[in-house]
Design an enzyme around this catalytic site. Structure first.
Site, PDB file in Angstrom:
ATOM      1  N   THR A 128      34.548  31.210  44.006  1.00 27.69           N
ATOM      2  CA  THR A 128      34.652  32.662  44.148  1.00 27.69           C
ATOM      3  C   THR A 128      33.277  33.329  44.123  1.00 27.69           C
ATOM      4  OG1 THR A 128      35.297  34.640  42.903  1.00 27.69           O
ATOM      5  CG2 THR A 128      35.124  32.638  41.635  1.00 27.69           C
ATOM      6  N   TYR A 152      36.449  34.444  33.932  1.00 28.25           N
ATOM      7  CA  TYR A 152      36.995  33.904  35.189  1.00 28.25           C
ATOM      8  C   TYR A 152      35.868  33.274  36.018  1.00 28.25           C
ATOM      9  CZ  TYR A 152      38.603  33.844  40.029  1.00 28.25           C
ATOM     10  OH  TYR A 152      38.876  33.464  41.322  1.00 28.25           O
TER      11      TYR A 152
END
Ligand SMILES: NC(=O)c1ccc[n+]([C@@H]2O[C@H](COP(=O)([O-])OP(=O)(O)OC[C@H]3O[C@@H](n4cnc5c(N)ncnc54)[C@H](O)[C@@H]3O)[C@@H](O)[C@H]2O)c1
Length: 339
Positions: A128, A152
């Protein structure tokens, strides 16, 4: 090919393309925590439609069940793993970091371990743009320093590091890390899309607002140093992103080399532009409310996609905000008609 998280949003679009464009046999492992059996059933229909119903199998299992997953590896003789399964909500990761490190880092590490032990030498990993945090340079290159600002992003970067170290330690083991920017839209034929409720992704939320599932949409901050004061993001259509995975498999087979690629269009749209485009394609002038900035939202996040275009010959087909919004909207209407 093992596809973890194949019942989820992005994984299901990759399975669809694998079925339609290749002859690979695919096993999905998914615990259906955010994925859906309805998506799996649609994928089975797609497989049938292209006369490949024997190419798709689904196992409902949790990646944390190490002995079960090991048994599946022994039984299946995989050639490659495409690993989507993860927990993906940034604010939740701040409140519950253990969940993110367990699911995203520990379970990924176990999967990599099983690959190495079972001679599975091709691994494609969903990473990501969150690994870059608030980057110093825009557009962001693969060499831009990583500095995640939430659990995250850190849980994903830690998995990237496990892959890198294993690539050094085990010479046959090769990986591709794909760092996705803002993934949006739905299958161009509107058969699958993002099903999970309470989504936080802007275009999904805008589509939900346009069909009346939400009474308004919030803009978090209008005082950023951008042309209209709202944040700018690089939105990539999920089918173009899926194609990057097919290309990554080919790349591993042809080049037998590990690599990292940004996945984005290399240009950005502001939150306001996205909302206005959704209003235009839907014909609905839905309510918009301006509220304060959220912590940790960089003003601008745009990928430099030179590398994936040049080295993997990836050519996007749906690089058009209207197509992205329209497919998201049509998918939302389809979900509405189901309920
Ligand atoms: N959606 C985005 O914009 C975006 C951006 C960057 C990166 N990513 C990455 O892409 C991947 C897929 O994201 P998505 O948007 O499709 O999310 P998603 O929630 O739709 O898909 C994740 C899938 O994994 C499954 N899963 C989760 N934990 C599992 C476990 N322990 N065992 C088995 N199955 C499990 C879920 O049920 C779901 O089907 C994730 O790794 C995410 O970090 C997504």
């Amino acid at each position: 090919i093992l596809v973890t998280g194949g019942a989820g949003y992005i994984g299901s679009h990759v399975v669809k393309q694998l079925l339609e464009e290749t002859n690979h046999k695919i096993t999905i492992i998914d615990n259906l925590s955010t994925g859906s059996i309805k998506t799996v059933n649609t994928l089975k229909e797609i497989a049938k439609h292209v006369n490949k119903e024997n190419n798709l199998s689904f196992i409902e299992a949790d990646l944390s069940n190490f002995s079960l997953i090991e048994g599946i590896f022994k039984a299946k003789n995989f050639d490659a793993v495409i690993h989507f399964a993860a927990s993906i909500v940034v604010p939740e990761s701040v409140k519950n970091p253990i969940k993110y490190y367990m699911n995203n880092t520990v379970n990924t590490t176990n999967l990599i371990k099983l690959c190495i032990e079972n001679n599975v030498n091709k691994f494609i990993f969903s990473s990501t743009a969150a690994v870059y945090g608030e980057p110093d340079e825009i557009p962001v290159r693969e060499t831009t320093p990583t500095n995640p600002i939430n659990p995250y992003g850190m849980s994903k970067l830690m998995s990237e590091n496990v892959l890198k170290d294993c690539g050094i330690a085990y010479k046959d083991f090769k990986y591709i890390i794909l760092r996705y920017f803002n993934v949006a839209g739905a299958d161009i034929k509107i058969r699958i899309g993002q099903r999970f409720p309470n989504a936080t992704h802007l275009i999904k939320v805008a589509a939900e607002t346009a069909v009346g599932k939400r009474d308004k949409i919030y803009i978090f901050g209008t005082d950023y140093p951008t042309k209209d004061g709202t944040c700018i993001r690089d939105f990539i259509h999920v089918d173009d992103l899926a194609d990057a995975h097919i290309k990554a498999l080919d790349y591993l087979t042809e080049n037998n080399k590990s690599n990292i690629f940004n996945c984005g269009y290399g240009k950005g749209y502001s939150v306001l532009e996205v909302i206005n485009t959704m209003k235009e394609v839907s014909g609905v002038d839905f309510k918009v409310e301006i509220t304060g900035r959220r912590e940790g939202d960089p003003a601008i996040l745009i990928a430099d996609n030179t590398k994936i275009k040049e080295e993997m010959n990836w050519q996007p087909k749906y690089d058009d905000l209207k197509i992205i919004c329209k497919t998201a909207l049509e998918w939302e209407k389809k979900l509405l008609s189901e309920s």
